[in-house]
Write an enzyme that holds these catalytic residues in place. Sequence first.
Site, PDB file in Angstrom:
ATOM      1  N   GLU A  89       0.842  -1.196   0.000  1.00 25.96           N
ATOM      2  CA  GLU A  89       0.000   0.000   0.000  1.00 25.96           C
ATOM      3  C   GLU A  89       0.881   1.251   0.000  1.00 25.96           C
ATOM      4  O   GLU A  89       1.785   1.369   0.813  1.00 25.96           O
ATOM      5  CB  GLU A  89      -0.915  -0.017   1.231  1.00 25.96           C
ATOM      6  N   LYS A 116       8.203  -1.548  -2.243  1.00 21.18           N
ATOM      7  CA  LYS A 116       7.597  -0.778  -1.149  1.00 21.18           C
ATOM      8  C   LYS A 116       8.690  -0.250  -0.200  1.00 21.18           C
ATOM      9  O   LYS A 116       8.682   0.919   0.181  1.00 21.18           O
ATOM     10  CB  LYS A 116       6.589  -1.664  -0.394  1.00 21.18           C
ATOM     11  N   CYS A 129       6.072   4.135   9.379  1.00 21.50           N
ATOM     12  CA  CYS A 129       6.676   3.374   8.275  1.00 21.50           C
ATOM     13  C   CYS A 129       8.124   3.715   7.918  1.00 21.50           C
ATOM     14  O   CYS A 129       8.935   2.804   7.787  1.00 21.50           O
ATOM     15  CB  CYS A 129       5.819   3.536   7.032  1.00 21.50           C
TER      16      CYS A 129
END
Length: 466
Positions: free
Chosen positions: A162, A221, A277
Amino acid sequence: MKVKNICCIGAGYVGGPTMSVIAQKCPEIKVVVVDINQERIDAWNHEDLSQLPVYEPGLDRVVAEARGRNLFFSTDVNSAIEEADMVFISVNTPTKTYGEGKGMAADLKWVELCARQIAEASKSDKIVVEKSTLPVRTAQAVKDILHNTGNGLNFQILSNPEFLAEGTAIPDLEHPDRVLIGGDDTPEGREAIQALVDVYATWVPREKILTTNVWSSELSKLTANAFLAQRVSSINAISELCEATGADVEEVAKAIGTDSRIGSKFLKASVGFGGSCFQKDILNMVYICRNYQLNEVADYWEQVIKMNDHQKVRFAKKIIKNLYNTVSGKKIAFLGWAFKKDTNDTRESAAIYVADYLLSERANICVYDPKVPKEKVYTDLDYLNSRSSEENRKLVNVVNDPYEACKGAHAVAILTEWDEFKILNWEQIHDLMLKPANLFDGRNILNPSEMNRIGFRFNAIGKSDK
Ligand SMILES: NC(=O)c1ccc[n+]([C@@H]2O[C@H](COP(=O)([O-])OP(=O)(O)OC[C@H]3O[C@@H](n4cnc5c(N)ncnc54)[C@H](O)[C@@H]3O)[C@@H](O)[C@H]2O)c1
């Protein structure tokens, strides 16, 4: 194959908004978001949409449209898995706090538990989609568990990281730059990829849906987050040089950002990046590099984190220096606690670390944030274990009004770039403060000449006060 039932394990900042948008865009698919946290699920089901557990502009509108129609939130994990043809894993993957890889590697405990639970609860073949950010080659472990414990069923594993940014999650999901799907290059793998492509193609232009092998998808990612964080650390490094030389970091950012090879985004100097993150994904990448003995590569990326830590400490030290080298017993107002505007997420927020530094110098801190509840501020500080939780409660106050926070303060520090801070009555704040009134803009949201005119001793990031 056409997907009719989706289950998403993990109703957090990613699972909740992502699945809400899928349900909104695909009314013919039933989407069940499950979590073991009853309180979180209750909040997702709350009648009053301002009580949703995740604050994101526009999320309430999406949930209002789909919830009860084809979007459901539940704690009944097994039933949702059993019913689904596609299961997303969207659980947390924090940095390990114990054992091998402590402080560096991603803790895959929750992902593994999910894989085992999927294997146990499944009675038919499933497509399992990694939505969580995972170290490259994790899909192999998930596959291993499913194939060895899964009642002889067929599981296809896809990676679909995502890329949403908190604060703009809904527009990011509605109009993504791209959707990335990694899968096996086998007939079954290609069929699974196509099934997920078809879900997204309901609203995402086909040319924006990229398909790759699983390892490229997993690594993309981590790489995207490493590059984004690296840009922040790069401009923050330049901000320190600007302060030393009399250059202005905003002018420099504009000058270099107009170069189409560099681009203008993510060039905003600040007190430092936060969020759940960037740091964890870079640490994870550094750990993987070291495992492959790629020490130069590991050192290169580790420096991004070191620069970020330096920027937070530098900001705290600047406050102390300007308050005649002591903040002991002085009131310092913090405007903002969230790691960025338009979210209630505080994970790894710069505010926590700046506060911790100042508290170690015995400052008194008064926090105002429009979306972060009082208890969250205390849990964030307690988590650091720097002092007792009684001491944190004694030294830190959390209020619901920015003017109250600033009243009688020696200094005000802006830690989050909430839009409402730009339109506060700064004349009034100046009047409420002790003099000289020190203002530290950790997000460069205020106009320096205006603040100087009001009478503040104004200090911004990357702007010389000489
Ligand atoms: N937050 C972001 O902006 C963002 C963006 C992109 C990717 N990611 C990645 O997405 C993943 C999830 O992040 P998040 O921010 O949503 O985390 P989060 O902590 O907000 O949510 C994770 C949820 O999973 C639940 N959970 C854990 N184990 C479970 C289990 N076995 N069964 C059911 N529920 C379980 C937890 O209770 C929690 O509510 C992470 O890997 C993260 O790196 C996050």
